[in-house]
Design an enzyme around this catalytic site. Structure first.
Site, PDB file in Angstrom:
ATOM      1  N   HIS A 312       0.857  -1.193   0.000  1.00  0.00           N
ATOM      2  CA  HIS A 312       0.000   0.000   0.000  1.00  0.00           C
ATOM      3  C   HIS A 312       0.891   1.239   0.000  1.00  0.00           C
ATOM      4  CE1 HIS A 312      -3.427   2.457   0.337  1.00  0.00           C
ATOM      5  NE2 HIS A 312      -3.737   2.315   1.607  1.00  0.00           N
ATOM      6  N   HIS A 358      -2.290  -1.351 -11.022  1.00  0.00           N
ATOM      7  CA  HIS A 358      -3.204  -0.883  -9.980  1.00  0.00           C
ATOM      8  C   HIS A 358      -4.375  -1.843  -9.900  1.00  0.00           C
ATOM      9  CE1 HIS A 358      -6.112   1.696  -7.858  1.00  0.00           C
ATOM     10  NE2 HIS A 358      -5.043   2.291  -7.363  1.00  0.00           N
ATOM     11  N   ASP A 413       2.610   6.039  -7.065  1.00  0.00           N
ATOM     12  CA  ASP A 413       3.873   5.769  -6.365  1.00  0.00           C
ATOM     13  C   ASP A 413       5.078   5.834  -7.292  1.00  0.00           C
ATOM     14  OD1 ASP A 413       2.590   5.202  -3.856  1.00  0.00           O
ATOM     15  OD2 ASP A 413       1.958   3.295  -4.717  1.00  0.00           O
TER      16      ASP A 413
END
Length: 479
Positions: A312, A358, A413
């Site tokens: 995460h 994702h 990210d």
């Protein structure tokens, strides 16, 4: 006066008593000025929410009564074993994630948010506290309303002495996210909701105390995050909250940064990392724990523990570590051919390419795009940015040929660490703490809404594998 002061405790301020006195006076003036803004012609956030929530609660009640038996989807056995991915089972008012389009905050895309939300004078990035207002109410606040909210949050930033002492006592090698969770949990001593519940407050008032806790917590998070950063990586001293500054600017200054562009980056970072609908680990955990009527402090602390996981929020740290390893091995050769070979070597070794893919998205994450545009504007020739850009050109094709991912495109990210590195915030283990501050902006509004509409405790049904076998056999025998 202590309830409205924004200065942090004397034990970790590096300024003298005169400076502290001046800050106290400024905080008082800023808060009174903010109240003037709101009382002259504008509603405060709490006043506005109190006005709109009865109709919202009635809307939900009517909707459930009229359509409560409507089937909204089916559940496959593979979903039960696959992390419940794709199951429609949560209500999250602030944002909805579309696989092709990306996140929408109360119906607005990230580019729309960047255009429409109020900004600080001279800034091109939205104010995170304006997004908090939008997520809670569904409405874009005025400049005056946001200025009042900024001052209110700054005025709530003082940290109890026992939390400061606790942070100072923690070993420096304890991961910053563990320290963050510990500090937020320790703030339970300040919970107005917990105290009111213990005194038997009416359920109709739950939301009001949850609101106060949420704003208190939100106001304190930049100070806690900065204290952790300064303790672990610097000299342990931080400056005081500026009562006249917005949320992102205060966070940047508390960390020790005065650079105007870095301040703008913090505004953007906090905004785009705030919310990503309710099914991700940190959002769901915060909601789940809150459904048991745990306070916002305990609920967010639980969510932060989920955010700390490498699958995460800690993924941004892992992306950067992977980039550094790549840079070392290719020795300055950032050609597409070299990068492509490195990607294939990574995949053929059974590893993943961090920052790509994702659970929901099937296109480039618009949060990645927003960060890329920021980099193109401010530092297009930065080495790490050029490397990330080359990977962006090559990786989707490689991942598509590899054939084991449904989404070969970069996520949020993949880029955030590069921006922070450029401005000198190089301590990657701290990055998830910044993510945690941002995520609070997204999850706390839903906690307030949950209490306002009387959302029940979450309690899905679970089966053992043997019970599922029985169920499947029974279902298949009928077909």
């Amino acid at each position: 006066m202590s309830a409205i002061l924004s200065t942090t405790s004397k034990s970790f301020l590096s300024r003298g008593s005169t400076r502290q006195c001046q800050n106290m006076q400024k905080a008082l003036f800023a808060l009174l000025n903010a109240r003037h803004y709101s009382s002259a012609s504008e509603q405060t956030l709490k006043e506005r929410f109190a006005e709109i929530i009865p109709a919202k609660a009635e809307e939900i009640k009517k909707f459930k009564k009229e359509h409560g038996k409507t089937v909204i989807g089916e559940v496959l056995l593979e979903q039960a074993y696959g992390g419940m991915r794709g199951i429609k089972g949560l209500v999250w008012e602030g944002s909805v994630l579309d696989p092709e389009e990306g996140i929408r905050f109360r119906g607005r895309t990230i580019p729309e948010i960047q255009r429409e939300l109020p900004k600080a004078e001279g800034s091109t990035e939205p104010l995170p506290e304006a997004l908090f207002w939008l997520l809670l109410t569904g409405e874009i606040p005025t400049d005056a309303q946001v200025k009042a909210l900024s001052a209110d949050l700054a005025a709530r930033s003082e940290i109890p002495e026992h939390v400061i002492q606790l942070l100072d006592s923690l070993p420096k090698d304890l991961h910053p996210m563990a320290q963050f969770s510990i500090a937020v949990t320790a703030l339970e001593s300040e919970s107005k909701f917990a105290k009111a519940y213990a005194q038997g407050v009416s359920k109709k008032e739950y939301w009001s105390y949850t609101f106060e806790d949420s704003l208190d917590l939100l106001g304190k998070l930049p100070v806690i995050a900065s204290k952790i950063y300064r303790n672990v990586f610097k000299d342990g001293k931080i400056t005081s909250t500026d009562p006249n500054a917005d949320y992102g600017k205060n966070l940047a200054q508390l960390l020790g940064y005065e650079n105007k562009d870095f301040i703008d980056l913090m505004r953007l970072y906090l905004t785009i990392h705030s919310d990503h609908e309710g099914g991700n680990v940190s959002a769901h955990t915060t909601h789940l724990v809150g459904s048991a009527l745990s306070s916002p402090y305990l609920s967010l602390a639980a969510g932060l523990n989920g955010l700390a996981g490498p699958l995460h929020g800690r993924a941004n740290q892992e992306v950067l570590e992977w980039l550094f390893k790549l840079r070392e091995e290719v020795k300055g050769d950032y050609s597409k051919e070299t990068i492509e070979k490195y990607l294939w070597d990574t995949l053929n070794a059974g590893r993943v390419v961090p920052g790509y893919g994702h659970a929901v998205l099937r296109k480039t994450d618009p949060r990645y795009t927003a960060q890329r545009e920021f980099a193109l504007k401010h530092f297009p020739d930065y080495e790490l940015f050029k490397l990330v850009s080359t990977i962006y050109e090559v990786a989707p094709g490689v991942l598509t040929k590899h054939g084991k991912t449904k989404n070969p495109w970069p996520n949020v990210d993949s880029h955030s660490g590069v921006l922070l590195q450029y401005y000198g915030l190089t301590e990657a283990s701290f990055y998830t703490v910044l993510f945690g501050v941002a995520r609070a902006i997204g999850v706390l509004p839903q906690l307030i809404i949950d209490r306002a509409v009387g959302a029940p405790i979450e309690r899905p049904k679970s089966f053992s594998t043997e019970k599922y076998k029985e169920l499947v056999k029974k279902i298949e025998s009928k077909n």
